[in-house]
Design a protein around this motif. Structure first.
Motif, PDB file in Angstrom:
ATOM      1  N   ASP A 155       7.343  11.031 -12.330  1.00 22.41           N
ATOM      2  CA  ASP A 155       8.606  11.184 -11.430  1.00 22.41           C
ATOM      3  C   ASP A 155       8.647  12.591 -10.822  1.00 22.41           C
ATOM      4  O   ASP A 155       9.381  13.110 -10.386  1.00 22.41           O
ATOM      5  N   GLY A 156       7.389  13.276 -10.632  1.00 25.19           N
ATOM      6  CA  GLY A 156       6.917  14.402 -10.056  1.00 25.19           C
ATOM      7  C   GLY A 156       6.968  14.531  -8.341  1.00 25.19           C
ATOM      8  O   GLY A 156       6.782  13.364  -8.005  1.00 25.19           O
ATOM      9  N   PRO A 157       6.905  15.580  -8.001  1.00 27.17           N
ATOM     10  CA  PRO A 157       6.738  15.376  -6.541  1.00 27.17           C
ATOM     11  C   PRO A 157       5.963  14.777  -5.657  1.00 27.17           C
ATOM     12  O   PRO A 157       5.647  14.466  -4.575  1.00 27.17           O
ATOM     13  N   PHE A 158       4.511  15.128  -6.453  1.00 19.36           N
ATOM     14  CA  PHE A 158       3.398  14.371  -6.228  1.00 19.36           C
ATOM     15  C   PHE A 158       3.018  13.126  -6.638  1.00 19.36           C
ATOM     16  O   PHE A 158       2.578  11.962  -6.023  1.00 19.36           O
ATOM     17  N   GLY A 159       3.254  12.856  -7.918  1.00 26.15           N
ATOM     18  CA  GLY A 159       3.024  11.691  -8.557  1.00 26.15           C
ATOM     19  C   GLY A 159       3.739  10.496  -8.251  1.00 26.15           C
ATOM     20  O   GLY A 159       3.177   9.408  -7.995  1.00 26.15           O
ATOM     21  N   PHE A 160       5.070  10.794  -7.931  1.00 25.85           N
ATOM     22  CA  PHE A 160       5.765   9.446  -7.310  1.00 25.85           C
ATOM     23  C   PHE A 160       5.234   9.234  -6.116  1.00 25.85           C
ATOM     24  O   PHE A 160       5.062   8.045  -5.646  1.00 25.85           O
ATOM     25  N   CYS A 161       4.927  10.195  -5.053  1.00 23.94           N
ATOM     26  CA  CYS A 161       4.542   9.698  -3.866  1.00 23.94           C
ATOM     27  C   CYS A 161       3.157   9.160  -3.966  1.00 23.94           C
ATOM     28  O   CYS A 161       2.761   8.414  -2.760  1.00 23.94           O
ATOM     29  N   TRP A 162       2.322   9.665  -4.747  1.00 20.11           N
ATOM     30  CA  TRP A 162       0.908   9.076  -4.773  1.00 20.11           C
ATOM     31  C   TRP A 162       0.986   7.793  -5.217  1.00 20.11           C
ATOM     32  O   TRP A 162       0.301   6.605  -4.797  1.00 20.11           O
ATOM     33  N   ARG A 163       2.038   7.142  -6.084  1.00 20.06           N
ATOM     34  CA  ARG A 163       1.996   5.986  -6.632  1.00 20.06           C
ATOM     35  C   ARG A 163       2.786   5.147  -5.547  1.00 20.06           C
ATOM     36  O   ARG A 163       2.378   4.044  -5.334  1.00 20.06           O
ATOM     37  N   ALA A 164       3.728   5.454  -4.879  1.00 15.88           N
ATOM     38  CA  ALA A 164       4.359   4.973  -3.875  1.00 15.88           C
ATOM     39  C   ALA A 164       3.514   4.831  -2.568  1.00 15.88           C
ATOM     40  O   ALA A 164       3.260   3.489  -2.142  1.00 15.88           O
ATOM     41  N   PHE A 165       2.763   5.742  -2.142  1.00 17.08           N
ATOM     42  CA  PHE A 165       1.630   5.397  -1.278  1.00 17.08           C
ATOM     43  C   PHE A 165       0.642   4.512  -1.603  1.00 17.08           C
ATOM     44  O   PHE A 165       0.205   3.453  -0.699  1.00 17.08           O
ATOM     45  N   ASN A 166       0.296   4.428  -2.752  1.00 18.85           N
ATOM     46  CA  ASN A 166      -0.715   3.283  -3.173  1.00 18.85           C
ATOM     47  C   ASN A 166      -0.249   1.946  -3.259  1.00 18.85           C
ATOM     48  O   ASN A 166      -0.812   0.938  -2.912  1.00 18.85           O
ATOM     49  N   GLU A 167       1.051   1.831  -3.503  1.00 20.10           N
ATOM     50  CA  GLU A 167       1.813   0.612  -3.512  1.00 20.10           C
ATOM     51  C   GLU A 167       1.740  -0.015  -1.971  1.00 20.10           C
ATOM     52  O   GLU A 167       1.410  -1.065  -2.069  1.00 20.10           O
ATOM     53  N   ALA A 168       2.082   0.960  -1.391  1.00 19.54           N
ATOM     54  CA  ALA A 168       1.949   0.381   0.036  1.00 19.54           C
ATOM     55  C   ALA A 168       0.665  -0.040   0.877  1.00 19.54           C
ATOM     56  O   ALA A 168       0.579  -1.075   1.495  1.00 19.54           O
ATOM     57  N   TYR A 169      -0.175   0.989   0.402  1.00 21.58           N
ATOM     58  CA  TYR A 169      -1.494   1.000   1.130  1.00 21.58           C
ATOM     59  C   TYR A 169      -2.434  -0.242   0.624  1.00 21.58           C
ATOM     60  O   TYR A 169      -3.040  -1.013   1.297  1.00 21.58           O
ATOM     61  N   PHE A 170      -2.115  -0.698  -0.683  1.00 17.40           N
ATOM     62  CA  PHE A 170      -2.851  -2.067  -1.432  1.00 17.40           C
ATOM     63  C   PHE A 170      -1.869  -2.939  -1.320  1.00 17.40           C
ATOM     64  O   PHE A 170      -2.286  -4.082  -1.898  1.00 17.40           O
ATOM     65  N   GLY A 171      -0.738  -3.034  -0.641  1.00 18.17           N
ATOM     66  CA  GLY A 171      -0.040  -4.163  -0.410  1.00 18.17           C
ATOM     67  C   GLY A 171      -0.040  -5.069   0.647  1.00 18.17           C
ATOM     68  O   GLY A 171      -1.123  -4.868   1.311  1.00 18.17           O
ATOM     69  N   ASP A 172       0.726  -6.207   0.710  1.00 19.80           N
ATOM     70  CA  ASP A 172       0.606  -7.252   2.013  1.00 19.80           C
ATOM     71  C   ASP A 172       0.940  -6.744   2.994  1.00 19.80           C
ATOM     72  O   ASP A 172       0.545  -7.545   3.971  1.00 19.80           O
ATOM     73  N   MET A 173       1.565  -5.721   3.008  1.00 18.44           N
ATOM     74  CA  MET A 173       2.036  -5.217   4.231  1.00 18.44           C
ATOM     75  C   MET A 173       1.395  -3.921   4.802  1.00 18.44           C
ATOM     76  O   MET A 173       2.224  -3.176   5.542  1.00 18.44           O
ATOM     77  N   ALA A 174       0.238  -3.626   4.344  1.00 17.16           N
ATOM     78  CA  ALA A 174      -0.477  -2.463   4.605  1.00 17.16           C
ATOM     79  C   ALA A 174      -0.598  -2.337   6.242  1.00 17.16           C
ATOM     80  O   ALA A 174      -0.839  -1.152   6.807  1.00 17.16           O
ATOM     81  N   HIS A 175      -0.680  -3.635   6.837  1.00 15.33           N
ATOM     82  CA  HIS A 175      -0.776  -3.488   8.373  1.00 15.33           C
ATOM     83  C   HIS A 175       0.319  -2.717   8.884  1.00 15.33           C
ATOM     84  O   HIS A 175       0.198  -2.403  10.244  1.00 15.33           O
ATOM     85  N   ASN A 176       1.551  -2.576   8.489  1.00  9.79           N
ATOM     86  CA  ASN A 176       2.537  -1.772   8.890  1.00  9.79           C
ATOM     87  C   ASN A 176       2.303  -0.424   8.947  1.00  9.79           C
ATOM     88  O   ASN A 176       3.074   0.437   9.404  1.00  9.79           O
ATOM     89  N   LEU A 177       1.405   0.178   8.016  1.00  9.06           N
ATOM     90  CA  LEU A 177       1.163   1.615   7.788  1.00  9.06           C
ATOM     91  C   LEU A 177       0.325   2.103   8.867  1.00  9.06           C
ATOM     92  O   LEU A 177      -0.865   1.751   9.483  1.00  9.06           O
ATOM     93  N   ILE A 178       0.570   3.489   9.158  1.00  5.74           N
ATOM     94  CA  ILE A 178      -0.337   4.397  10.249  1.00  5.74           C
ATOM     95  C   ILE A 178      -0.722   5.665   9.179  1.00  5.74           C
ATOM     96  O   ILE A 178       0.153   6.358   9.238  1.00  5.74           O
ATOM     97  N   VAL A 179      -1.928   5.552   8.635  1.00 10.57           N
ATOM     98  CA  VAL A 179      -2.345   6.698   8.027  1.00 10.57           C
ATOM     99  C   VAL A 179      -2.726   7.787   8.799  1.00 10.57           C
ATOM    100  O   VAL A 179      -3.664   7.818   9.576  1.00 10.57           O
TER     101      VAL A 179
END
Length: 267
Positions: free
Chosen positions: A160-184
């Motif tokens: 629930d920390g400022p990096f930990g939450f975002c790290w998990r959220a980014f990995n959820e999106a990056y390895f998810g089915d809609m990763a093609h919507n991301l621009i890293v």
């Protein structure tokens, strides 16, 4: 007036999202792009009212979509439409990485810009910001976790920390089915090759080509927002885009475990 084209910004903290927003705002079709907005949490909370509880029978799919879409459009208000161009809104929230499907459902064709950076440099940036205002006690870290550097880092990396939450959220999106919507967008790539990075990003966002000025970047610091967190200067943007080389402010042998068995270390 044509409806605006909507994109989103998310990713890891202290990774250049404010700088990137300031550069994007130089493009005349970008009507809004800035620091973190309350739009995403407003949409998430309002959505829960519509799909559960006593009022869920009052909202069909069309009504839900219209109301939730209206939260963003009405938050930004009436936007000036550049002549013969569709205005662009880029809403910034760490939550969007956990709601990629929702963003796409409400605004088909939208992309999520994910700013990333070496985790050690992110932790260092947080610690420098905290040390910069020693008399204020930055609210980025709860008072009971500010005792020493290690307790601060433990909280920053927590789920629930400022990096930990975002790290998990980014990995959820990056390895998810809609990763093609991301621009890293990597922070080091942005500051070392701003011209090349912005050329690719401008094309990916379907913005008109623009000659960005990397020598005179301007951004109005959200003074009230930063002071509310006892962290003045949190969103300051240097006028000239470029890499700043400096030693880390965290101990050289600091090793901290994160969720899933990953280790972030600096040798």
């Amino acid at each position: 007036m044509p409806l605006p084209l909507v994109h989103f910004m998310s990713g890891l903290p202290r990774s250049g999202s404010t700088l990137l927003a300031a550069i994007l705002r130089q493009n005349p079709v970008v009507a809004e792009a800035g620091y973190i907005s309350p739009v995403a949490p407003m949409i998430v909370k309002l959505s829960s009212v519509m799909v559960e509880g006593e009022y869920q029978t009052e909202f069909d799919t069309e009504t839900r979509d219209r109301v939730l879409r209206g939260v963003l459009l009405n938050y930004y208000g009436k936007l000036p439409a550049p002549e013969r161009q569709r205005p662009v809104i880029i809403d910034n929230s760490r939550i969007w990485c956990t709601r990629v499907g929702l963003a796409n459902a409400l605004f088909p064709g939208s992309r999520i810009i994910c700013c990333v950076r070496d985790p050690a440099r992110i932790i260092d940036s947080f610690e420098r910001l905290i040390q910069k205002n020693p008399l204020l006690g930055s609210k980025i870290v709860p008072i009971e976790r500010r005792g020493n550097l290690y307790s601060r880092i433990d909280y920053i990396l927590a789920a629930d920390g400022p990096f930990g939450f975002c790290w998990r959220a980014f990995n959820e999106a990056y390895f998810g089915d809609m990763a093609h919507n991301l621009i890293v967008v990597d922070y080091d790539r942005l500051v070392n090759d701003p011209g090349g990075t912005m050329a690719i990003l401008t094309d990916a966002l379907q913005l008109p080509a623009w000659r960005y000025d990397f020598e005179r970047v301007q951004f109005e610091e959200p003074v009230a927002f930063d002071h509310n967190l006892n962290s003045p200067g949190q969103h300051i943007v240097r006028e000239r885009v470029g890499a700043v080389h400096r030693r880390l402010a965290i101990p050289p042998r600091n090793c901290v475990a994160t969720g899933g068995g990953h280790i972030l270390a600096r040798s």
